[in-house]
Design an enzyme around this catalytic site. Structure first.
Site, PDB file in Angstrom:
ATOM      1  N   THR A 121      21.751 -15.160  -7.892  1.00 19.45           N
ATOM      2  CA  THR A 121      20.579 -16.038  -7.818  1.00 19.45           C
ATOM      3  C   THR A 121      19.323 -15.186  -7.703  1.00 19.45           C
ATOM      4  O   THR A 121      19.192 -14.382  -6.775  1.00 19.45           O
ATOM      5  CB  THR A 121      20.694 -16.970  -6.607  1.00 19.45           C
ATOM      6  OG1 THR A 121      21.868 -17.755  -6.792  1.00 19.45           O
ATOM      7  CG2 THR A 121      19.493 -17.894  -6.492  1.00 19.45           C
ATOM      8  N   PHE A 153      26.688 -22.434  -9.907  1.00 21.59           N
ATOM      9  CA  PHE A 153      26.456 -23.570  -9.005  1.00 21.59           C
ATOM     10  C   PHE A 153      27.676 -23.792  -8.120  1.00 21.59           C
ATOM     11  O   PHE A 153      27.982 -24.907  -7.726  1.00 21.59           O
ATOM     12  CB  PHE A 153      26.139 -24.829  -9.822  1.00 21.59           C
ATOM     13  CG  PHE A 153      24.937 -24.671 -10.724  1.00 21.59           C
ATOM     14  CD1 PHE A 153      23.655 -24.734 -10.194  1.00 21.59           C
ATOM     15  CD2 PHE A 153      25.080 -24.442 -12.074  1.00 21.59           C
ATOM     16  CE1 PHE A 153      22.539 -24.560 -11.014  1.00 21.59           C
ATOM     17  CE2 PHE A 153      23.979 -24.273 -12.911  1.00 21.59           C
ATOM     18  CZ  PHE A 153      22.700 -24.336 -12.378  1.00 21.59           C
ATOM     19  N   LEU A 154      28.396 -22.696  -7.848  1.00 22.87           N
ATOM     20  CA  LEU A 154      29.654 -22.799  -7.106  1.00 22.87           C
ATOM     21  C   LEU A 154      29.400 -23.051  -5.636  1.00 22.87           C
ATOM     22  O   LEU A 154      28.557 -22.405  -5.028  1.00 22.87           O
ATOM     23  CB  LEU A 154      30.445 -21.492  -7.239  1.00 22.87           C
ATOM     24  CG  LEU A 154      30.617 -20.931  -8.649  1.00 22.87           C
ATOM     25  CD1 LEU A 154      31.301 -19.577  -8.583  1.00 22.87           C
ATOM     26  CD2 LEU A 154      31.395 -21.912  -9.498  1.00 22.87           C
ATOM     27  N   GLU A 156      30.952 -22.752  -1.892  1.00 21.15           N
ATOM     28  CA  GLU A 156      32.012 -22.041  -1.196  1.00 21.15           C
ATOM     29  C   GLU A 156      33.044 -23.063  -0.727  1.00 21.15           C
ATOM     30  O   GLU A 156      32.695 -24.160  -0.309  1.00 21.15           O
ATOM     31  CB  GLU A 156      31.448 -21.269  -0.005  1.00 21.15           C
ATOM     32  CG  GLU A 156      30.673 -20.065  -0.473  1.00 21.15           C
ATOM     33  CD  GLU A 156      30.135 -19.237   0.672  1.00 21.15           C
ATOM     34  OE1 GLU A 156      30.683 -19.301   1.772  1.00 21.15           O
ATOM     35  OE2 GLU A 156      29.150 -18.523   0.443  1.00 21.15           O
ATOM     36  N   PHE A 268      24.939 -35.155  -0.233  1.00 23.29           N
ATOM     37  CA  PHE A 268      23.917 -34.349   0.458  1.00 23.29           C
ATOM     38  C   PHE A 268      22.926 -35.192   1.255  1.00 23.29           C
ATOM     39  O   PHE A 268      21.756 -34.878   1.361  1.00 23.29           O
ATOM     40  CB  PHE A 268      23.218 -33.389  -0.524  1.00 23.29           C
ATOM     41  CG  PHE A 268      24.115 -32.237  -0.865  1.00 23.29           C
ATOM     42  CD1 PHE A 268      25.192 -32.430  -1.715  1.00 23.29           C
ATOM     43  CD2 PHE A 268      23.944 -30.999  -0.281  1.00 23.29           C
ATOM     44  CE1 PHE A 268      26.089 -31.406  -1.983  1.00 23.29           C
ATOM     45  CE2 PHE A 268      24.836 -29.960  -0.537  1.00 23.29           C
ATOM     46  CZ  PHE A 268      25.904 -30.163  -1.393  1.00 23.29           C
ATOM     47  N   LEU A 269      23.436 -36.299   1.795  1.00 28.24           N
ATOM     48  CA  LEU A 269      22.629 -37.136   2.678  1.00 28.24           C
ATOM     49  C   LEU A 269      23.278 -37.190   4.057  1.00 28.24           C
ATOM     50  O   LEU A 269      23.045 -38.115   4.810  1.00 28.24           O
ATOM     51  CB  LEU A 269      22.518 -38.555   2.105  1.00 28.24           C
ATOM     52  CG  LEU A 269      21.554 -38.734   0.920  1.00 28.24           C
ATOM     53  CD1 LEU A 269      21.604 -40.160   0.398  1.00 28.24           C
ATOM     54  CD2 LEU A 269      20.116 -38.373   1.316  1.00 28.24           C
ATOM     55  N   CYS A 279      23.239 -19.456   0.725  1.00 24.97           N
ATOM     56  CA  CYS A 279      22.484 -19.921  -0.442  1.00 24.97           C
ATOM     57  C   CYS A 279      21.260 -20.730  -0.050  1.00 24.97           C
ATOM     58  O   CYS A 279      20.124 -20.308  -0.295  1.00 24.97           O
ATOM     59  CB  CYS A 279      23.381 -20.736  -1.358  1.00 24.97           C
ATOM     60  SG  CYS A 279      24.543 -19.693  -2.236  1.00 24.97           S
ATOM     61  N   LYS A 282      18.311 -19.046   2.064  1.00 25.32           N
ATOM     62  CA  LYS A 282      17.584 -17.967   1.366  1.00 25.32           C
ATOM     63  C   LYS A 282      16.958 -18.473   0.073  1.00 25.32           C
ATOM     64  O   LYS A 282      15.875 -18.043  -0.307  1.00 25.32           O
ATOM     65  CB  LYS A 282      18.478 -16.756   1.152  1.00 25.32           C
ATOM     66  CG  LYS A 282      19.345 -16.769  -0.071  1.00 25.32           C
ATOM     67  CD  LYS A 282      20.088 -15.453  -0.217  1.00 25.32           C
ATOM     68  CE  LYS A 282      21.158 -15.536  -1.288  1.00 25.32           C
ATOM     69  NZ  LYS A 282      20.675 -15.564  -2.647  1.00 25.32           N
TER      70      LYS A 282
HETATM   71  C1  UDX Z   1      25.403 -24.310  -2.329  1.00 23.65           C
HETATM   72  C2  UDX Z   1      25.249 -25.159  -3.605  1.00 23.65           C
HETATM   73  O1  UDX Z   1      25.864 -26.445  -3.396  1.00 23.65           O
HETATM   74  C3  UDX Z   1      25.890 -24.460  -4.782  1.00 23.65           C
HETATM   75  O2  UDX Z   1      25.669 -25.212  -5.969  1.00 23.65           O
HETATM   76  C4  UDX Z   1      25.251 -23.073  -4.916  1.00 23.65           C
HETATM   77  O3  UDX Z   1      25.785 -22.361  -5.967  1.00 23.65           O
HETATM   78  C5  UDX Z   1      25.426 -22.293  -3.630  1.00 23.65           C
HETATM   79  O4  UDX Z   1      24.842 -23.033  -2.563  1.00 23.65           O
HETATM   80  P1  UDX Z   1      27.288 -23.772  -0.544  1.00 23.65           P
HETATM   81  O5  UDX Z   1      26.262 -22.944   0.148  1.00 23.65           O
HETATM   82  O6  UDX Z   1      28.656 -23.227  -0.744  1.00 23.65           O
HETATM   83  O7  UDX Z   1      26.773 -24.206  -2.004  1.00 23.65           O
HETATM   84  O8  UDX Z   1      27.468 -25.104   0.325  1.00 23.65           O
HETATM   85  P2  UDX Z   1      27.194 -26.661   0.182  1.00 23.65           P
HETATM   86  O9  UDX Z   1      28.482 -27.363   0.134  1.00 23.65           O
HETATM   87  O10 UDX Z   1      26.225 -26.963  -0.875  1.00 23.65           O
HETATM   88  O11 UDX Z   1      26.533 -26.948   1.613  1.00 23.65           O
HETATM   89  C6  UDX Z   1      25.362 -26.251   2.043  1.00 23.65           C
HETATM   90  C7  UDX Z   1      25.032 -26.561   3.470  1.00 23.65           C
HETATM   91  O12 UDX Z   1      24.515 -27.872   3.597  1.00 23.65           O
HETATM   92  C8  UDX Z   1      26.206 -26.495   4.450  1.00 23.65           C
HETATM   93  O13 UDX Z   1      25.758 -25.866   5.633  1.00 23.65           O
HETATM   94  C9  UDX Z   1      26.547 -27.941   4.715  1.00 23.65           C
HETATM   95  O14 UDX Z   1      27.145 -28.143   5.981  1.00 23.65           O
HETATM   96  C10 UDX Z   1      25.167 -28.576   4.630  1.00 23.65           C
HETATM   97  N1  UDX Z   1      25.179 -30.002   4.263  1.00 23.65           N
HETATM   98  C11 UDX Z   1      25.673 -30.373   3.049  1.00 23.65           C
HETATM   99  C12 UDX Z   1      24.654 -30.939   5.127  1.00 23.65           C
HETATM  100  O15 UDX Z   1      24.190 -30.619   6.230  1.00 23.65           O
HETATM  101  N2  UDX Z   1      24.622 -32.251   4.726  1.00 23.65           N
HETATM  102  C13 UDX Z   1      25.096 -32.648   3.521  1.00 23.65           C
HETATM  103  O16 UDX Z   1      25.021 -33.857   3.229  1.00 23.65           O
HETATM  104  C14 UDX Z   1      25.642 -31.683   2.655  1.00 23.65           C
END
Ligand code: UDX
Length: 449
Positions: A121, A153-154, A156, A268-269, A279, A282
């Protein structure tokens, strides 16, 4: 095709393994010699669902190999995927020194023309700088390079599934031949003509991935714009949760109804302790920084970041309100990883909670299915337990910090008998408030009565 992957972290290893599984010949390299030695010995340095299985099958089929010699890896591939880290500097700006090092290495070591693909990224315009660096440092060899951006867009925990079943594959290119080459690399994924490791061989029917060809600047921007928007969505839900607490509404009822509007979408709500990981925090910072550097004030992203940082304060308000004095209390922290199904603790909200608990003099007992080995190095004074019930023994409070399924399924009747005080402060809204109260617990969560 013959492909090289530089950097064997989360992105590089998953990319290399999945491209090998899809039928390509992949050579991976990393500056961390121990990591390469471990991979060569059949080990997997990170926890990621399905990764061990596909690395083993790709290795057996002779499709993947590892070398600590970057030159060897660079010369092996027709296309080179750069998957090195771009950590934040103190200012929030992305540190691109690893990309710069790799560019100079590629220019020095390549003997034939290469397609150089940035997967790390990076802020918009990095591709232009990468092109310039490759041209500047390859003057003697006169090898020609083309540059492309192919953001990942993976997520973890589901990275392998995301790789094989993406919503979209974005390629930012400067010429049609690069787009054609990348389409060929991704053809098995686009046509679903691979043996799906996540569905026992056969992909379920579903929407096929879109292959989007853009400029390099757009591709770079798509990645930051997507992640920042998801972070913004989480912070929005968190402010709604605060509002629900003041007004006497239920955040889950509100966000569920909001999400049913197709224009908003339900993902994501989820309100709680906020986002972490390597990710979102940063990427949001880097995007604010990039915007400011070109004279655009991205105010809503600054608010996104502020709201997210305040989640820990809000959690501590609840802890203090419930526990009164924190000093000397025995506290069980359930979850250390930044989210479930990963061993990654980088920028994990849970670690911030642990840090503050220790500062305030609490006796911290913690458990996490995967995150403990890495946490032990950072917080040796914490008492770690493999078993959640052991962590809860004699605890004055249980703090839920990560949404692992094992915590969702905990037997709270059993846990309640072990705890010194039946108090649960749930940073991930895992349980039904009424159900917990019926079990005799004092129970606090985000945005719900
Ligand atoms: C993210 C992006 O989704 C991915 O597309 C990108 O390539 C890398 O960054 P990741 O960091 O693995 O992926 O985690 P993700 O599942 O997106 O969650 C990110 C953070 O948000 C986590 O700490 C999670 O607990 C939090 N989260 C997620 C919430 O607090 N509420 C939500 O509704 C969703």
């Amino acid at each position: 095709m013959r492909l090289s992957v530089i950097g064997c972290g989360y992105v590089g290893l998953v990319t290399g393994a999945c491209l090998a599984e899809a039928g390509h010949e992949v050579v991976c390299t990393d500056i961390d010699r121990e990591r390469i030695a471990k991979l060569n010995a059949g080990g997997v340095p990170i926890y990621e669902h399905h990764l061990d299985q596909i690395l083993a099958s790709a290795h057996q089929a002779g499709k993947i190999s590892y070398t600590a010699d970057a030159g060897e890896a660079i010369r092996a591939g027709d296309a080179i995927f750069i998957c090195v880290g771009t950590p934040p500097k103190d200012s929030g700006e992305a540190d691109l020194s690893a990309i710069d090092n790799v560019a100079r290495q590629i220019a020095a070591e390549a003997k034939s023309a290469k397609l150089v693909v940035e997967k790390s990224t990076v802020p918009a315009r990095t591709g232009l700088e990468l092109s310039r660096a490759l041209a500047a440092y390859s003057k003697k060899s006169n090898v020609k390079f083309r540059v492309a951006s192919n953001p990942e867009f993976l997520r973890e925990g589901t990275a392998v599934a995301d790789f094989f079943h993406p919503d979209r594959i974005v390629v930012g290119v400067e010429d049609p031949s690069s787009a054609a080459e990348l389409r060929e690399i991704y053809r098995p994924i686009l046509e679903r003509s691979f043996r799906c490791p996540v569905h026992n061989g056969t992909c379920p029917p579903g929407r096929k991935a879109e292959f989007l060809v853009t400029t390099i600047n757009s591709a770079e921007l798509i990645k930051h714009a997507s992640n920042s928007f998801l972070a913004l969505k989480i912070s929005y839900a968190n402010v709604i949760a605060d509002l629900c607490e003041k007004i006497g509404a239920n955040v889950e009822e509100v966000t569920h109804a909001m999400g049913l509007d197709a224009r908003i979408g339900g993902q994501f709500l989820k309100a709680g302790l906020g986002y972490g990981g390597f990710c979102f925090p940063k990427d949001v910072q880097a995007f604010i920084h990039l915007s400011a550097s070109v004279g655009v004030d991205f105010d809503i992203l600054k608010a996104t970041e502020r709201v997210n940082k305040q989640r820990i304060d809000r959690f501590f308000e609840k802890i203090r309100q419930a526990l009164w004095v924190v000093k000397g209390k025995r506290v069980a922290v359930l979850g250390l990883a930044f989210k479930a199904n990963t061993d990654d603790i980088r920028f994990a909200p849970a670690l911030e909670v642990v840090k503050r608990l220790l500062e305030e003099g609490a006796v911290v007992h913690a458990t996490d299915p995967e995150g403990m080995p890495r946490s032990k190095a950072l917080f040796p004074q914490v008492h770690y337990h493999d078993d959640a019930y052991r962590a809860l023994q004699d605890a004055d409070a249980a703090l839920v910090c990560t949404e692992w399924d094992v915590f969702r399924k905990l037997d709270w009747d059993r846990a309640g008998k072990l705890m010194a005080r039946k108090l649960v402060i749930d940073g991930r809204n895992l349980y039904m408030p009424q159900g917990m109260r019926e079990k005799g617990f004092e129970y606090y969560s985000f945005g719900r009565d």
